[in-house]
Design a protein around this motif. Structure first.
Motif, mmCIF file in Angstrom:
data_model
loop_
_atom_site.group_PDB
_atom_site.id
_atom_site.type_symbol
_atom_site.label_atom_id
_atom_site.label_comp_id
_atom_site.label_asym_id
_atom_site.label_seq_id
_atom_site.Cartn_x
_atom_site.Cartn_y
_atom_site.Cartn_z
ATOM 1 N N THR A 112 0.839 -1.203 0.000
ATOM 2 C CA THR A 112 0.000 0.000 0.000
ATOM 3 C C THR A 112 0.871 1.249 0.000
ATOM 4 O O THR A 112 2.075 1.186 0.257
ATOM 5 C CB THR A 112 -0.933 0.023 1.225
ATOM 6 O OG1 THR A 112 -0.128 -0.036 2.420
ATOM 7 C CG2 THR A 112 -1.895 -1.143 1.198
ATOM 8 N N GLY A 113 0.240 2.388 -0.308
ATOM 9 C CA GLY A 113 0.986 3.645 -0.373
ATOM 10 C C GLY A 113 0.065 4.833 -0.186
ATOM 11 O O GLY A 113 -0.974 4.746 0.470
ATOM 12 N N TRP A 114 0.418 5.952 -0.812
ATOM 13 C CA TRP A 114 -0.351 7.183 -0.645
ATOM 14 C C TRP A 114 -1.825 7.068 -1.063
ATOM 15 O O TRP A 114 -2.694 7.649 -0.395
ATOM 16 C CB TRP A 114 0.322 8.318 -1.409
ATOM 17 C CG TRP A 114 1.631 8.778 -0.854
ATOM 18 C CD1 TRP A 114 2.812 8.931 -1.544
ATOM 19 C CD2 TRP A 114 1.919 9.187 0.487
ATOM 20 N NE1 TRP A 114 3.804 9.381 -0.719
ATOM 21 C CE2 TRP A 114 3.282 9.553 0.534
ATOM 22 C CE3 TRP A 114 1.164 9.264 1.655
ATOM 23 C CZ2 TRP A 114 3.893 9.998 1.710
ATOM 24 C CZ3 TRP A 114 1.774 9.700 2.827
ATOM 25 C CH2 TRP A 114 3.116 10.068 2.841
ATOM 26 N N PRO A 115 -2.164 6.363 -2.136
ATOM 27 C CA PRO A 115 -3.590 6.285 -2.492
ATOM 28 C C PRO A 115 -4.449 5.700 -1.369
ATOM 29 O O PRO A 115 -5.566 6.171 -1.129
ATOM 30 C CB PRO A 115 -3.600 5.389 -3.738
ATOM 31 C CG PRO A 115 -2.256 5.592 -4.350
ATOM 32 C CD PRO A 115 -1.325 5.715 -3.180
ATOM 33 N N ARG A 205 6.465 4.216 -9.014
ATOM 34 C CA ARG A 205 5.290 3.957 -8.181
ATOM 35 C C ARG A 205 4.634 5.274 -7.771
ATOM 36 O O ARG A 205 3.410 5.387 -7.759
ATOM 37 C CB ARG A 205 5.699 3.165 -6.945
ATOM 38 C CG ARG A 205 4.530 2.918 -6.010
ATOM 39 C CD ARG A 205 4.865 1.966 -4.904
ATOM 40 N NE ARG A 205 3.687 1.726 -4.080
ATOM 41 C CZ ARG A 205 3.653 0.869 -3.064
ATOM 42 N NH1 ARG A 205 4.718 0.167 -2.761
ATOM 43 N NH2 ARG A 205 2.542 0.724 -2.361
ATOM 44 N N TYR A 206 5.431 6.272 -7.438
ATOM 45 C CA TYR A 206 4.878 7.557 -7.014
ATOM 46 C C TYR A 206 4.079 8.204 -8.140
ATOM 47 O O TYR A 206 2.972 8.714 -7.914
ATOM 48 C CB TYR A 206 6.013 8.476 -6.575
ATOM 49 C CG TYR A 206 5.550 9.808 -6.027
ATOM 50 C CD1 TYR A 206 4.914 9.889 -4.790
ATOM 51 C CD2 TYR A 206 5.755 10.984 -6.735
ATOM 52 C CE1 TYR A 206 4.495 11.102 -4.282
ATOM 53 C CE2 TYR A 206 5.330 12.206 -6.238
ATOM 54 C CZ TYR A 206 4.705 12.260 -5.008
ATOM 55 O OH TYR A 206 4.286 13.466 -4.514
ATOM 56 N N ASP A 209 0.892 6.379 -8.501
ATOM 57 C CA ASP A 209 -0.002 6.636 -7.366
ATOM 58 C C ASP A 209 -0.624 8.024 -7.450
ATOM 59 O O ASP A 209 -1.796 8.211 -7.082
ATOM 60 C CB ASP A 209 0.764 6.475 -6.054
ATOM 61 C CG ASP A 209 0.983 5.018 -5.691
ATOM 62 O OD1 ASP A 209 0.454 4.146 -6.415
ATOM 63 O OD2 ASP A 209 1.677 4.743 -4.694
ATOM 64 N N ARG A 212 -3.522 7.754 -9.705
ATOM 65 C CA ARG A 212 -4.666 7.154 -9.012
ATOM 66 C C ARG A 212 -5.368 8.174 -8.125
ATOM 67 O O ARG A 212 -6.600 8.279 -8.117
ATOM 68 C CB ARG A 212 -4.202 5.971 -8.156
ATOM 69 C CG ARG A 212 -3.806 4.723 -8.940
ATOM 70 C CD ARG A 212 -3.296 3.665 -7.979
ATOM 71 N NE ARG A 212 -4.316 3.293 -6.990
ATOM 72 C CZ ARG A 212 -4.037 2.596 -5.883
ATOM 73 N NH1 ARG A 212 -2.789 2.207 -5.632
ATOM 74 N NH2 ARG A 212 -5.002 2.290 -5.036
#
Length: 223
Positions: A112-115, A205-206, A209, A212
């Motif tokens: 998982t990440g910022w979204p 990835r950033y 994201d 998204r």
């Protein structure tokens, strides 16, 4: 705010104390501004492949504890390489830590990440306008305030006189770890860096994201 280690009784105690504290800041006719960088969570879980796992619960906790509904949220995020390095430096400045190289596999394999964090904030503050700002565009503190409170655009605001939470350099980290009792040779070289290949992976990835987040309902992205 709640943490994975807290049992229900502890969470209830924290909520009672938070509600009592915040009741002293009842919003006037122009509202109330709350500045809190840890609503999404703490940085302690990054080495265990956890990226703010309590973000939704903590947002709901704050929403319930406040004396009035939250109408606007400004959330600043940054590229993963710089964010993780900065988070590690701040943590290593106050407690013993594993080396950055030992933590990188967990960081790079996070699912998982910022979204997911932005979604958690949107769910936790369902009545709020959510604005997400890329760290590279943050500008001065008074500019951040104007993103949150456009009505402040006409005010003659002054910048804070000092910088809070500045990341320490490698020499400062080595001194801090020695003071905190790191064994001789342990973390003797505080090399807080990603390789070029790792940075490329995190950058890709950033970018994905951000795309998204930009497509999320109820969220305005400024990047």
């Amino acid at each position: 705010m709640p943490d994975p280690r807290h049992d229900p009784r502890r969470v209830l105690d924290l909520f009672t104390r938070a509600q009592r504290h915040l009741s002293g800041f009842a919003p006037g006719p122009k509202g109330l501004i709350l500045s809190e960088e840890n609503i999404a969570g703490k940085m302690s879980g990054f080495g265990q492949e956890r990226f703010f796992p309590m973000a939704r619960e903590r947002a709901r906790f704050v929403a319930r504890a406040l004396p009035a509904p939250v109408t606007r949220v400004l959330f600043v995020l940054r590229r993963y390489d710089g964010f993780f390095a900065s988070a590690y430096r701040l943590r290593a400045s106050s407690r013993k830590v594993s080396s950055f190289d030992e933590m990188k596999p967990g960081i790079l394999s996070m699912a998982t990440g910022w979204p997911e964090v932005v979604t958690a904030l949107r769910d936790g503050f369902p009545l709020a306008e959510i604005t997400v700002l890329d760290y590279a565009r943050r500008g001065e503190s008074r500019e951040l305030l104007r993103h949150l409170v456009p009505e402040a655009a006409e005010l003659a605001l002054e910048e804070p006189s000092r910088l809070e939470n500045a990341s320490p350099d490698d020499a400062m980290l080595e001194a801090a770890q020695a003071t905190l009792g790191a064994e001789s040779g342990e973390n003797s070289s505080m090399n807080v860096e990603f390789t070029e290949a790792e940075r490329a992976l995190l950058d890709a990835r950033y970018v994905a994201d951000l795309e998204r987040i930009g497509g999320m309902r109820g969220v305005t992205l400024l990047s």
